[in-house]
Design a protein around this motif. Structure first.
Motif, PDB file in Angstrom:
ATOM      1  N   LEU A 159       0.865  -1.179   0.000  1.00 40.94           N
ATOM      2  CA  LEU A 159       0.000   0.000   0.000  1.00 40.94           C
ATOM      3  C   LEU A 159       0.901   1.228   0.000  1.00 40.94           C
ATOM      4  N   SER A 160       0.421   2.326  -0.583  1.00 40.24           N
ATOM      5  CA  SER A 160       1.219   3.552  -0.642  1.00 40.24           C
ATOM      6  C   SER A 160       0.318   4.757  -0.456  1.00 40.24           C
ATOM      7  N   GLU A 161       0.726   5.667   0.397  1.00 42.80           N
ATOM      8  CA  GLU A 161      -0.033   6.900   0.601  1.00 42.80           C
ATOM      9  C   GLU A 161       0.321   7.956  -0.433  1.00 42.80           C
ATOM     10  N   ASP A 162       1.487   7.825  -1.074  1.00 39.27           N
ATOM     11  CA  ASP A 162       1.916   8.856  -2.034  1.00 39.27           C
ATOM     12  C   ASP A 162       2.117   8.311  -3.453  1.00 39.27           C
ATOM     13  N   SER A 163       1.700   7.099  -3.706  1.00 38.46           N
ATOM     14  CA  SER A 163       1.838   6.428  -5.003  1.00 38.46           C
ATOM     15  C   SER A 163       3.282   6.143  -5.396  1.00 38.46           C
ATOM     16  N   GLU A 164       4.214   6.418  -4.531  1.00 36.32           N
ATOM     17  CA  GLU A 164       5.633   6.169  -4.822  1.00 36.32           C
ATOM     18  C   GLU A 164       6.259   5.207  -3.821  1.00 36.32           C
ATOM     19  N   ASN A 165       6.084   5.487  -2.544  1.00 27.54           N
ATOM     20  CA  ASN A 165       6.742   4.716  -1.489  1.00 27.54           C
ATOM     21  C   ASN A 165       5.746   3.799  -0.792  1.00 27.54           C
ATOM     22  N   VAL A 166       6.149   2.567  -0.544  1.00 24.34           N
ATOM     23  CA  VAL A 166       5.299   1.626   0.172  1.00 24.34           C
ATOM     24  C   VAL A 166       5.273   2.049   1.641  1.00 24.34           C
ATOM     25  N   SER A 167       4.071   2.303   2.134  1.00 23.25           N
ATOM     26  CA  SER A 167       3.912   2.754   3.520  1.00 23.25           C
ATOM     27  C   SER A 167       3.391   1.645   4.429  1.00 23.25           C
ATOM     28  N   GLN A 168       2.699   0.656   3.843  1.00 19.39           N
ATOM     29  CA  GLN A 168       2.191  -0.474   4.603  1.00 19.39           C
ATOM     30  C   GLN A 168       2.174  -1.702   3.702  1.00 19.39           C
ATOM     31  N   ILE A 169       2.154  -2.854   4.335  1.00 15.17           N
ATOM     32  CA  ILE A 169       2.073  -4.121   3.604  1.00 15.17           C
ATOM     33  C   ILE A 169       0.973  -4.956   4.237  1.00 15.17           C
ATOM     34  N   ILE A 170       0.045  -5.406   3.402  1.00 11.99           N
ATOM     35  CA  ILE A 170      -0.971  -6.361   3.847  1.00 11.99           C
ATOM     36  C   ILE A 170      -0.434  -7.748   3.522  1.00 11.99           C
ATOM     37  N   VAL A 171      -0.547  -8.642   4.481  1.00 14.74           N
ATOM     38  CA  VAL A 171      -0.219 -10.048   4.245  1.00 14.74           C
ATOM     39  C   VAL A 171      -1.485 -10.843   4.519  1.00 14.74           C
ATOM     40  N   TYR A 172      -1.844 -11.705   3.582  1.00 17.43           N
ATOM     41  CA  TYR A 172      -2.949 -12.619   3.807  1.00 17.43           C
ATOM     42  C   TYR A 172      -2.414 -14.031   3.670  1.00 17.43           C
ATOM     43  N   SER A 173      -2.693 -14.853   4.666  1.00 12.77           N
ATOM     44  CA  SER A 173      -2.237 -16.245   4.666  1.00 12.77           C
ATOM     45  C   SER A 173      -3.401 -17.157   4.999  1.00 12.77           C
ATOM     46  N   GLU A 174      -3.394 -18.313   4.370  1.00 14.61           N
ATOM     47  CA  GLU A 174      -4.337 -19.348   4.779  1.00 14.61           C
ATOM     48  C   GLU A 174      -3.635 -20.693   4.726  1.00 14.61           C
ATOM     49  N   GLN A 175      -3.994 -21.533   5.672  1.00 13.12           N
ATOM     50  CA  GLN A 175      -3.352 -22.833   5.752  1.00 13.12           C
ATOM     51  C   GLN A 175      -3.832 -23.722   4.623  1.00 13.12           C
ATOM     52  N   ARG A 176      -2.872 -24.496   4.099  1.00 14.06           N
ATOM     53  CA  ARG A 176      -3.214 -25.462   3.052  1.00 14.06           C
ATOM     54  C   ARG A 176      -3.929 -26.637   3.687  1.00 14.06           C
ATOM     55  N   SER A 177      -4.749 -27.291   2.900  1.00  8.88           N
ATOM     56  CA  SER A 177      -5.513 -28.423   3.427  1.00  8.88           C
ATOM     57  C   SER A 177      -4.648 -29.663   3.610  1.00  8.88           C
ATOM     58  N   THR A 178      -3.539 -29.763   2.884  1.00  7.82           N
ATOM     59  CA  THR A 178      -2.640 -30.902   3.028  1.00  7.82           C
ATOM     60  C   THR A 178      -1.303 -30.398   3.544  1.00  7.82           C
ATOM     61  N   PRO A 179      -1.126 -30.381   4.866  1.00 10.98           N
ATOM     62  CA  PRO A 179       0.111 -29.838   5.415  1.00 10.98           C
ATOM     63  C   PRO A 179       1.342 -30.646   5.025  1.00 10.98           C
ATOM     64  N   VAL A 180       2.450 -29.941   4.865  1.00  5.86           N
ATOM     65  CA  VAL A 180       3.746 -30.576   4.633  1.00  5.86           C
ATOM     66  C   VAL A 180       4.343 -30.818   6.011  1.00  5.86           C
ATOM     67  N   ARG A 181       4.645 -32.046   6.328  1.00  8.61           N
ATOM     68  CA  ARG A 181       5.229 -32.355   7.641  1.00  8.61           C
ATOM     69  C   ARG A 181       6.614 -32.942   7.435  1.00  8.61           C
ATOM     70  N   GLY A 182       7.503 -32.587   8.352  1.00 10.16           N
ATOM     71  CA  GLY A 182       8.836 -33.148   8.316  1.00 10.16           C
ATOM     72  C   GLY A 182       9.717 -32.555   7.241  1.00 10.16           C
ATOM     73  N   THR A 183       9.291 -31.474   6.621  1.00  5.71           N
ATOM     74  CA  THR A 183      10.101 -30.842   5.588  1.00  5.71           C
ATOM     75  C   THR A 183      11.234 -30.079   6.257  1.00  5.71           C
ATOM     76  N   SER A 184      12.439 -30.286   5.788  1.00  2.00           N
ATOM     77  CA  SER A 184      13.568 -29.566   6.381  1.00  2.00           C
ATOM     78  C   SER A 184      13.848 -28.268   5.651  1.00  2.00           C
ATOM     79  N   GLU A 185      13.351 -28.131   4.403  1.00  2.00           N
ATOM     80  CA  GLU A 185      13.573 -26.912   3.648  1.00  2.00           C
ATOM     81  C   GLU A 185      12.371 -26.019   3.803  1.00  2.00           C
ATOM     82  N   ASN A 186      12.597 -24.730   3.976  1.00  2.00           N
ATOM     83  CA  ASN A 186      11.532 -23.764   4.161  1.00  2.00           C
ATOM     84  C   ASN A 186      11.666 -22.660   3.148  1.00  2.00           C
ATOM     85  N   SER A 187      10.549 -22.001   2.846  1.00  2.00           N
ATOM     86  CA  SER A 187      10.635 -20.953   1.815  1.00  2.00           C
ATOM     87  C   SER A 187       9.907 -19.682   2.159  1.00  2.00           C
TER      88      SER A 187
END
Length: 190
Positions: A159-187
């Protein structure tokens, strides 16, 4: 480029990590394979740009998406540190995000309240969105501080109040229905 076009990142390469899939900045091809919730939030954000590259905070009304609020984060961009990293603070934290963490980080800086693979990864995600002024689609899987696996789809929207600089960030997350378990690599981190 049209003023309403979201700039695509030329500096940040696509990254992958394990089975979670790629981080995708500025490319909406993910819409074909992601969840309906992520698609809805992205299209809502895009519709609020009103001919600008980025919408303002006042263009976003939480009353429009009550069923998505549990997965929402709103971060303030408080400036840039001497190291060039953004300074970010959690302004709003949805109930699912609080549950995943086991505490409410509202009002805390990201380095005190992040949830994800690492603080470095969280800051890298936010910096990419801030610097490139574009969204980031980020499927992530990692263990939280209590040892529980979190496997979710996330989108970071500037989001930007001046159309140039980002002033806020919205993050939306939702859990997947099939969780990954035991994964050692993260992203990713939010």
């Amino acid at each position: 480029m049209d003023r309403s076009e979201t700039p695509k990142s030329s500096a940040a390469p696509e990254r992958t990590s394990g089975p979670q899939g790629p981080r995708i900045p500025g490319d909406d091809a993910f819409l074909e394979t992601t969840s309906q919730g992520i698609v809805w939030i992205y299209k809502y954000w895009k519709s609020r740009r009103k001919g600008c590259v980025l919408p303002r905070r006042c263009d976003i009304d939480p009353i429009d998406f009550p069923k998505h609020l549990a997965g929402i984060l709103l971060l303030d961009v408080e400036g840039v540190g001497a190291d060039g990293r953004g300074l970010y603070r959690y302004r709003v934290v949805g109930t699912q995000e609080v549950r995943n963490r086991g505490y409410d980080p509202t009002g805390k800086c990201v380095d005190e309240g992040y949830l994800g693979a690492s603080l470095e990864d969280a800051l890298e995600s936010y910096d990419l969105v801030r610097q490139e002024r574009t969204f980031l689609y980020d499927p992530i899987a990692f263990q939280n501080g209590r040892g529980a696996w979190i496997d979710e789809l996330s989108i970071l929207l500037p989001l930007s109040e001046d159309s140039e600089n980002v002033s806020q960030i919205i993050v939306y997350s939702e859990q997947r229905s099939t969780p990954v378990r035991g994964t050692s690599e993260n992203s990713g981190s939010v």
